[in-house]
Design an enzyme around this catalytic site. Structure first.
Site, PDB file in Angstrom:
ATOM      1  N   CYS A 179       0.810  -1.228   0.000  1.00  0.00           N
ATOM      2  CA  CYS A 179       0.000   0.000   0.000  1.00  0.00           C
ATOM      3  C   CYS A 179       0.842   1.275   0.000  1.00  0.00           C
ATOM      4  O   CYS A 179       0.335   2.355  -0.286  1.00  0.00           O
ATOM      5  CB  CYS A 179      -0.930   0.008   1.209  1.00  0.00           C
ATOM      6  SG  CYS A 179      -2.034  -1.396   1.217  1.00  0.00           S
ATOM      7  N   HIS A 191      -3.640   6.989   2.770  1.00  0.00           N
ATOM      8  CA  HIS A 191      -3.995   5.704   2.170  1.00  0.00           C
ATOM      9  C   HIS A 191      -5.393   5.323   2.650  1.00  0.00           C
ATOM     10  O   HIS A 191      -5.714   5.465   3.829  1.00  0.00           O
ATOM     11  CB  HIS A 191      -2.962   4.649   2.594  1.00  0.00           C
ATOM     12  CG  HIS A 191      -3.361   3.269   2.207  1.00  0.00           C
ATOM     13  ND1 HIS A 191      -3.798   2.963   0.948  1.00  0.00           N
ATOM     14  CD2 HIS A 191      -3.419   2.109   2.919  1.00  0.00           C
ATOM     15  CE1 HIS A 191      -4.094   1.670   0.892  1.00  0.00           C
ATOM     16  NE2 HIS A 191      -3.877   1.139   2.079  1.00  0.00           N
ATOM     17  N   ASN A 207     -10.009  -0.676  -0.026  1.00  0.00           N
ATOM     18  CA  ASN A 207      -8.551  -0.520  -0.042  1.00  0.00           C
ATOM     19  C   ASN A 207      -8.019  -0.998  -1.394  1.00  0.00           C
ATOM     20  O   ASN A 207      -8.088  -2.183  -1.705  1.00  0.00           O
ATOM     21  CB  ASN A 207      -7.967  -1.342   1.106  1.00  0.00           C
ATOM     22  CG  ASN A 207      -6.448  -1.253   1.202  1.00  0.00           C
ATOM     23  OD1 ASN A 207      -5.782  -0.755   0.299  1.00  0.00           O
ATOM     24  ND2 ASN A 207      -5.901  -1.746   2.299  1.00  0.00           N
TER      25      ASN A 207
HETATM   26  N1  ACO Z   1     -18.077  -9.568   9.100  1.00  0.00           N
HETATM   27  C1  ACO Z   1     -18.490  -9.853  10.344  1.00  0.00           C
HETATM   28  N2  ACO Z   1     -17.670 -10.153  11.348  1.00  0.00           N
HETATM   29  C2  ACO Z   1     -16.347 -10.160  11.097  1.00  0.00           C
HETATM   30  C3  ACO Z   1     -15.833  -9.884   9.822  1.00  0.00           C
HETATM   31  C4  ACO Z   1     -16.760  -9.579   8.794  1.00  0.00           C
HETATM   32  N3  ACO Z   1     -16.389  -9.269   7.532  1.00  0.00           N
HETATM   33  N4  ACO Z   1     -14.487  -9.959   9.864  1.00  0.00           N
HETATM   34  C5  ACO Z   1     -14.153 -10.264  11.124  1.00  0.00           C
HETATM   35  N5  ACO Z   1     -15.277 -10.398  11.863  1.00  0.00           N
HETATM   36  C6  ACO Z   1     -15.381 -10.733  13.278  1.00  0.00           C
HETATM   37  C7  ACO Z   1     -14.156 -11.429  13.840  1.00  0.00           C
HETATM   38  O1  ACO Z   1     -14.230 -12.808  13.587  1.00  0.00           O
HETATM   39  C8  ACO Z   1     -14.212 -11.078  15.290  1.00  0.00           C
HETATM   40  O2  ACO Z   1     -15.140 -11.936  15.915  1.00  0.00           O
HETATM   41  P1  ACO Z   1     -14.860 -12.509  17.402  1.00  0.00           P
HETATM   42  O3  ACO Z   1     -14.831 -11.282  18.285  1.00  0.00           O
HETATM   43  O4  ACO Z   1     -16.012 -13.401  17.631  1.00  0.00           O
HETATM   44  O5  ACO Z   1     -13.540 -13.198  17.312  1.00  0.00           O
HETATM   45  C9  ACO Z   1     -14.844  -9.688  15.326  1.00  0.00           C
HETATM   46  O6  ACO Z   1     -15.462  -9.509  14.021  1.00  0.00           O
HETATM   47  C10 ACO Z   1     -13.812  -8.578  15.540  1.00  0.00           C
HETATM   48  O7  ACO Z   1     -12.716  -8.783  14.674  1.00  0.00           O
HETATM   49  P2  ACO Z   1     -11.466  -7.831  14.686  1.00  0.00           P
HETATM   50  O8  ACO Z   1     -10.497  -8.309  13.649  1.00  0.00           O
HETATM   51  O9  ACO Z   1     -10.954  -7.651  16.054  1.00  0.00           O
HETATM   52  O10 ACO Z   1     -12.136  -6.454  14.191  1.00  0.00           O
HETATM   53  P3  ACO Z   1     -11.518  -5.021  14.084  1.00  0.00           P
HETATM   54  O11 ACO Z   1     -12.385  -4.057  14.761  1.00  0.00           O
HETATM   55  O12 ACO Z   1     -10.050  -4.989  14.387  1.00  0.00           O
HETATM   56  O13 ACO Z   1     -11.680  -4.715  12.525  1.00  0.00           O
HETATM   57  C11 ACO Z   1     -10.325  -4.668  10.520  1.00  0.00           C
HETATM   58  C12 ACO Z   1     -11.047  -5.535  11.579  1.00  0.00           C
HETATM   59  C13 ACO Z   1     -11.370  -3.895   9.783  1.00  0.00           C
HETATM   60  C14 ACO Z   1      -9.597  -5.598   9.586  1.00  0.00           C
HETATM   61  C15 ACO Z   1      -9.337  -3.700  11.199  1.00  0.00           C
HETATM   62  O14 ACO Z   1      -8.574  -4.374  12.135  1.00  0.00           O
HETATM   63  C16 ACO Z   1      -8.403  -3.012  10.209  1.00  0.00           C
HETATM   64  O15 ACO Z   1      -8.823  -2.209   9.406  1.00  0.00           O
HETATM   65  N6  ACO Z   1      -7.093  -3.282  10.307  1.00  0.00           N
HETATM   66  C17 ACO Z   1      -6.085  -2.633   9.491  1.00  0.00           C
HETATM   67  C18 ACO Z   1      -6.101  -3.003   8.058  1.00  0.00           C
HETATM   68  C19 ACO Z   1      -5.107  -2.129   7.326  1.00  0.00           C
HETATM   69  O16 ACO Z   1      -4.784  -1.035   7.709  1.00  0.00           O
HETATM   70  N7  ACO Z   1      -4.555  -2.536   6.258  1.00  0.00           N
HETATM   71  C20 ACO Z   1      -3.634  -1.594   5.617  1.00  0.00           C
HETATM   72  C21 ACO Z   1      -2.676  -2.168   4.849  1.00  0.00           C
HETATM   73  S1  ACO Z   1      -3.368  -3.186   3.611  1.00  0.00           S
HETATM   74  C22 ACO Z   1      -2.085  -3.574   2.503  1.00  0.00           C
HETATM   75  O17 ACO Z   1      -0.962  -3.219   2.619  1.00  0.00           O
HETATM   76  C23 ACO Z   1      -2.459  -4.475   1.316  1.00  0.00           C
END
Ligand code: ACO
Length: 307
Positions: free
Chosen positions: A111, A234, A264
């Site tokens: 990214c 980003h 993204n």
């Molecule tokens: N729908 C429903 N529930 C989901 C989904 C979904 N699509 N995905 C995960 N969950 C669930 C999980 O299983 C988890 O359930 P549990 O509590 O029963 O275990 C719950 O939701 C919470 O999951 P988390 O991963 O803790 O959720 P979080 O609030 O952290 O959000 C996310 C996840 C959106 C991925 C976030 O962490 C994020 O944006 N991280 C950074 C991503 C990023 O910046 N990437 C940049 C670089 S990308 C690149 O370089 C290609």
């Protein structure tokens, strides 16, 4: 005379994939995706290849810059979804543009790829080795995500953005690029494999590292956040963008957001956003724009540009 953004372009595939459609593919909901990421829909390249999208974005950037492909000295293309193992996607784009003989190579920095490429373009221009450089980010992430994995497939989209850089009234005032390969496990894809991500840890790294890089470039040239006209971060997650704005003490209206429409798009995300910001009149010549990204590598950085 400094490195100036002469023109920009973007290409987004016409096929829209909404959160509602994703609800039918994996165990997720529109509400979960919007609340956690701010994403409503993303584009999917059904017919277009990475080169096709790069070509369309580049054509528009060259037209807006008033530069012919043959006038380019260098093409740098950032992608994590290259068309082939080799040759570089930049070479395929060079042939498509008819820019025969022009120095062309790819950058792999996930990214952060567009900012890495911009940093290189600036170095080439400053050193006098190049006068006109085409920098492109093009991604077909729909090929790199596991469509049965709800934790990643809802986040990504396809598209391309491009910028033509050359001598002019603008300037890259400061840029800082970083990498930490020891954090590879937070975000990676094996050769021909799907994207694997530790979302929660990555979230914290993203806010921390982008905020620090932004503060460093601002401090280097003594620019205060309130002097910025626009920040183009980003587009990975609206919550990351909001946390970053808060850390930098920036009002929301100064931060460009389009993650809701495209998700993204990795290396394509900043040039697409930059192009939309310019088209919408949110940047005028002389304005200061701060760009920042974090991605797989881990890689991250920030770049401060006078438009
Ligand atoms: N729908 C429903 N529930 C989901 C989904 C979904 N699509 N995905 C995960 N969950 C669930 C999980 O299983 C988890 O359930 P549990 O509590 O029963 O275990 C719950 O939701 C919470 O999951 P988390 O991963 O803790 O959720 P979080 O609030 O952290 O959000 C996310 C996840 C959106 C991925 C976030 O962490 C994020 O944006 N991280 C950074 C991503 C990023 O910046 N990437 C940049 C670089 S990308 C690149 O370089 C290609």
């Amino acid at each position: 005379m400094g490195t100036t953004l002469l023109g920009t372009g973007a290409y987004l595939p016409s096929k829209v994939l909404t959160n509602e459609e994703l609800e039918k593919m994996v165990d997720t909901s529109d509400e979960w995706i919007r609340e956690r990421t701010g994403i409503r829909e993303r584009r999917i390249a059904e017919k277009e290849s990475v080169v096709d999208m790069a070509y369309e974005a580049s054509k528009e950037a060259l037209k807006n810059a008033g530069v012919k492909p043959g006038e380019l000295d260098l093409i740098i293309l950032a992608t994590l979804t290259p068309e082939k193992r080799f040759p570089a996607t930049a070479c395929l784009l060079q042939a498509r543009l008819g820019a025969k003989g022009v120095y062309a190579f790819d950058v792999s920095a996930a990214c952060s790829g567009f900012l890495y490429a911009l940093d290189l373009a600036d170095a080439f221009i400053k050193s006098g080795k190049a006068k006109k450089v085409l920098v492109v980010g093009s991604e077909k992430l729909s090929e790199a995500v596991d469509w049965t994995d709800r934790s990643t497939c809802v986040l990504f989209g396809d598209g391309a953005g491009a910028a033509v850089l050359g001598d002019g009234g603008g300037e890259v005032l400061s840029s800082k690029m970083y990498a930490d390969g020891s954090l590879e496990e937070l975000l990676y894809a094996e050769k021909c494999g799907f994207i694997k991500m530790k979302g929660r840890e990555l979230f914290k790294q993203a806010v921390r590292s982008m905020a620090k890089a932004c503060q460093e470039v601002l401090a280097e040239v003594g620019v205060k956040p309130e002097e910025l006209s626009l920040v183009v971060p980003h587009q990975a997650n609206l919550r990351i963008i909001k946390a970053l704005a808060e850390k930098l003490n920036l009002p929301e209206e100064k931060v460009f957001v389009n993650v809701d429409r495209y998700g993204n798009t990795s290396a394509a995300s900043i040039p697409i956003a930059l192009h939309e910001a310019i088209k919408k009149g949110r940047l005028k010549r002389g304005d200061l724009v701060l760009m920042t990204a974090m991605g797989g590598g881990l890689t991250w950085g920030a770049s401060l540009l006078r438009y």
